[in-house]
Design an enzyme around this catalytic site. Structure first.
Site, PDB file in Angstrom:
ATOM      1  N   TYR A 150      16.996  43.852   2.090  1.00 54.09           N
ATOM      2  CA  TYR A 150      16.165  44.477   3.131  1.00 54.09           C
ATOM      3  C   TYR A 150      14.763  43.894   3.168  1.00 54.09           C
ATOM      4  O   TYR A 150      14.176  43.768   4.238  1.00 54.09           O
ATOM      5  CB  TYR A 150      16.160  46.004   2.981  1.00 54.09           C
TER       6      TYR A 150
ATOM      7  N   HIS B 188      19.978  54.209  14.745  1.00 58.91           N
ATOM      8  CA  HIS B 188      20.337  53.743  13.397  1.00 58.91           C
ATOM      9  C   HIS B 188      19.115  53.584  12.495  1.00 58.91           C
ATOM     10  O   HIS B 188      19.188  52.909  11.474  1.00 58.91           O
ATOM     11  CB  HIS B 188      21.118  52.426  13.470  1.00 58.91           C
TER      12      HIS B 188
ATOM     13  N   ASN C 269      26.208  40.988  28.726  1.00 58.21           N
ATOM     14  CA  ASN C 269      26.665  40.412  27.456  1.00 58.21           C
ATOM     15  C   ASN C 269      27.304  39.052  27.772  1.00 58.21           C
ATOM     16  O   ASN C 269      28.057  38.945  28.741  1.00 58.21           O
ATOM     17  CB  ASN C 269      27.712  41.358  26.810  1.00 58.21           C
ATOM     18  N   PRO C 270      27.041  38.036  26.963  1.00 57.46           N
ATOM     19  CA  PRO C 270      27.703  36.739  27.227  1.00 57.46           C
ATOM     20  C   PRO C 270      29.202  36.797  26.997  1.00 57.46           C
ATOM     21  O   PRO C 270      29.952  35.954  27.490  1.00 57.46           O
ATOM     22  CB  PRO C 270      27.051  35.775  26.235  1.00 57.46           C
TER      23      PRO C 270
HETATM   24  P1  NAD Z   1      26.863  43.151  17.056  1.00 55.07           P
HETATM   25  O1  NAD Z   1      26.257  42.137  16.145  1.00 55.07           O
HETATM   26  O2  NAD Z   1      28.114  43.805  16.673  1.00 55.07           O
HETATM   27  O3  NAD Z   1      27.138  42.481  18.481  1.00 55.07           O
HETATM   28  C1  NAD Z   1      26.176  41.749  19.139  1.00 55.07           C
HETATM   29  C2  NAD Z   1      26.570  41.647  20.601  1.00 55.07           C
HETATM   30  O4  NAD Z   1      25.531  40.978  21.291  1.00 55.07           O
HETATM   31  C3  NAD Z   1      27.859  40.867  20.858  1.00 55.07           C
HETATM   32  O5  NAD Z   1      28.662  41.568  21.778  1.00 55.07           O
HETATM   33  C4  NAD Z   1      27.362  39.558  21.468  1.00 55.07           C
HETATM   34  O6  NAD Z   1      28.287  39.012  22.394  1.00 55.07           O
HETATM   35  C5  NAD Z   1      26.096  40.009  22.148  1.00 55.07           C
HETATM   36  N1  NAD Z   1      25.090  38.964  22.324  1.00 55.07           N
HETATM   37  C6  NAD Z   1      24.875  37.875  21.558  1.00 55.07           C
HETATM   38  N2  NAD Z   1      23.850  37.156  22.045  1.00 55.07           N
HETATM   39  C7  NAD Z   1      23.405  37.829  23.140  1.00 55.07           C
HETATM   40  C8  NAD Z   1      22.352  37.594  24.083  1.00 55.07           C
HETATM   41  N3  NAD Z   1      21.559  36.537  23.974  1.00 55.07           N
HETATM   42  N4  NAD Z   1      22.189  38.489  25.072  1.00 55.07           N
HETATM   43  C9  NAD Z   1      23.002  39.573  25.206  1.00 55.07           C
HETATM   44  N5  NAD Z   1      23.999  39.836  24.337  1.00 55.07           N
HETATM   45  C10 NAD Z   1      24.199  38.982  23.321  1.00 55.07           C
HETATM   46  O7  NAD Z   1      25.712  44.178  17.376  1.00 55.07           O
HETATM   47  P2  NAD Z   1      25.762  45.694  17.659  1.00 55.07           P
HETATM   48  O8  NAD Z   1      26.805  46.030  18.654  1.00 55.07           O
HETATM   49  O9  NAD Z   1      24.360  46.126  17.898  1.00 55.07           O
HETATM   50  O10 NAD Z   1      26.249  46.185  16.213  1.00 55.07           O
HETATM   51  C11 NAD Z   1      25.914  47.265  15.770  1.00 55.07           C
HETATM   52  C12 NAD Z   1      25.168  47.302  14.399  1.00 55.07           C
HETATM   53  O11 NAD Z   1      24.466  46.178  13.942  1.00 55.07           O
HETATM   54  C13 NAD Z   1      24.135  48.324  14.614  1.00 55.07           C
HETATM   55  O12 NAD Z   1      24.386  49.300  13.679  1.00 55.07           O
HETATM   56  C14 NAD Z   1      22.784  47.706  14.339  1.00 55.07           C
HETATM   57  O13 NAD Z   1      21.965  48.641  13.661  1.00 55.07           O
HETATM   58  C15 NAD Z   1      23.137  46.563  13.497  1.00 55.07           C
HETATM   59  N6  NAD Z   1      22.256  45.361  13.631  1.00 55.07           N
HETATM   60  C16 NAD Z   1      20.978  45.424  14.070  1.00 55.07           C
HETATM   61  C17 NAD Z   1      20.235  44.263  14.209  1.00 55.07           C
HETATM   62  C18 NAD Z   1      18.827  44.364  14.728  1.00 55.07           C
HETATM   63  O14 NAD Z   1      18.153  45.357  14.488  1.00 55.07           O
HETATM   64  N7  NAD Z   1      18.370  43.362  15.503  1.00 55.07           N
HETATM   65  C19 NAD Z   1      20.777  43.030  13.902  1.00 55.07           C
HETATM   66  C20 NAD Z   1      22.087  42.987  13.446  1.00 55.07           C
HETATM   67  C21 NAD Z   1      22.821  44.168  13.337  1.00 55.07           C
END
Ligand code: NAD
Ligand code: ZN
Length: 256
Positions: free
Chosen positions: A67, A129, A226-227
């Site tokens: 973290y 979350h 979403n892509p």
């Molecule tokens: P995920 O990683 O499961 O999915 C990411 C999604 O984003 C995919 O469907 C992908 O196709 C799409 N994507 C990728 N590039 C993109 C872009 N440029 N524009 C639009 N869409 C794009 O993420 P999720 O569904 O948020 O998964 C959930 C868990 O992951 C959550 O619990 C979250 O807390 C955690 N998480 C958070 C972060 C963060 O805070 N940035 C990062 C990673 C995971």
């Protein structure tokens, strides 16, 4: 602009209330890795070793090391055009509620920048979350500003000033309950929205993934950006295949 984008833009402009649900994809172009998909964090790390209460009980030093690294990573990132345009929109239009699964704090940073010296409250997201950028006591649950963590040994890990228990990041781990207040707010926003705009989530993690279904069950519409195709694609009225930074700013026409 494609026909779908034009139609989505119109629906968002005409809607009485809108919930925006975002996931890791909205932050991908800020340089925050997603969990799944290419370059996803779960490819390199095993969630059951790092993001569970059991992992923290077993090896808090290892969990804090991960973290602390993610905090450093996020601190070096900045909100992108999608965060910025959503923040501007939510700040100026009372009909918008942003709900995010992200823990990176980028929506909140964009909201504060958009508000300048004014009140950012309405543009702050409901973080279902939790947030990487906050600590919580593993004993008494008190939340606090994040401290700098020295994860070189278990003896140097941060502890609660009230009860002495170990501090932990204020994020929801696998197998944990979500914050009731945040869930209630998100659910209310989903139930009363005419449109649920879903950006950058693989829609696999429940209950957040159920919010668009809630909007739909109440007679509202789902628009997805979403892509890739996701399980939500088939329930979406409009599904725009594209990256958040390119699509979102075009979709949002500011309305009072
Ligand atoms: P995920 O990683 O499961 O999915 C990411 C999604 O984003 C995919 O469907 C992908 O196709 C799409 N994507 C990728 N590039 C993109 C872009 N440029 N524009 C639009 N869409 C794009 O993420 P999720 O569904 O948020 O998964 C959930 C868990 O992951 C959550 O619990 C979250 O807390 C955690 N998480 C958070 C972060 C963060 O805070 N940035 C990062 C990673 C995971
Ligand atoms: Zn405590």
């Amino acid at each position: 602009m494609s026909e779908d984008t034009g139609r989505a833009r119109q629906l968002l402009r005409d809607a009485g209330a809108v919930i925006v649900l975002t996931g890791a994809g909205v932050s991908a172009e800020s340089g925050v890795p997603t969990f799944r998909g290419p370059g996803g964090l779960w490819k390199e790390f095993r969630p059951d070793e790092l993001a569970t209460p059991e992992a923290f009980a077993r090896d808090p030093r290892l969990v804090w090391e991960w973290y602390a690294w993610r905090r450093t990573l996020v601190a070096a990132c900045a909100p992108n055009a999608a965060h910025r345009s959503l923040a501007e929109w939510a700040l100026h239009s009372r009909k918008v509620t942003i709900v995010t699964q992200n823990v990176d704090g980028l929506h909140a940073r964009a909201a504060r920048v958009a508000a300048g010296n004014g009140d950012a409250a309405h543009a702050l997201p409901v973080e279902v979350h939790g947030s990487l950028l906050r600590d919580r006591c593993s004993g008494c649950d008190a939340r606090s500003e994040p401290v700098t963590v020295d994860a070189t040994s278990s003896a140097t890990l941060p502890r609660c000033t009230r009860c002495g228990a170990l501090l932990r990041p204020d994020v929801v781990w696998f197998g944990e309950m979500l914050d009731e207040g945040a869930v209630a707010k998100a659910d209310r926003a989903a139930a009363t929205a005419d449109v649920c705009l879903v950006v950058g989530t693989s829609a696999l993690v429940h209950p957040a993934a159920l919010l668009p279904l809630r909007t739909r069950a109440q007679g509202g519409l789902v628009i997805e950006v979403n892509p890739e195709e996701t399980p939500l694609t088939r329930v979406a009225e409009i599904s725009i295949r594209g990256r958040a930074v390119e699509v979102v700013p075009v979709l949002l026409v500011r309305t009072a």
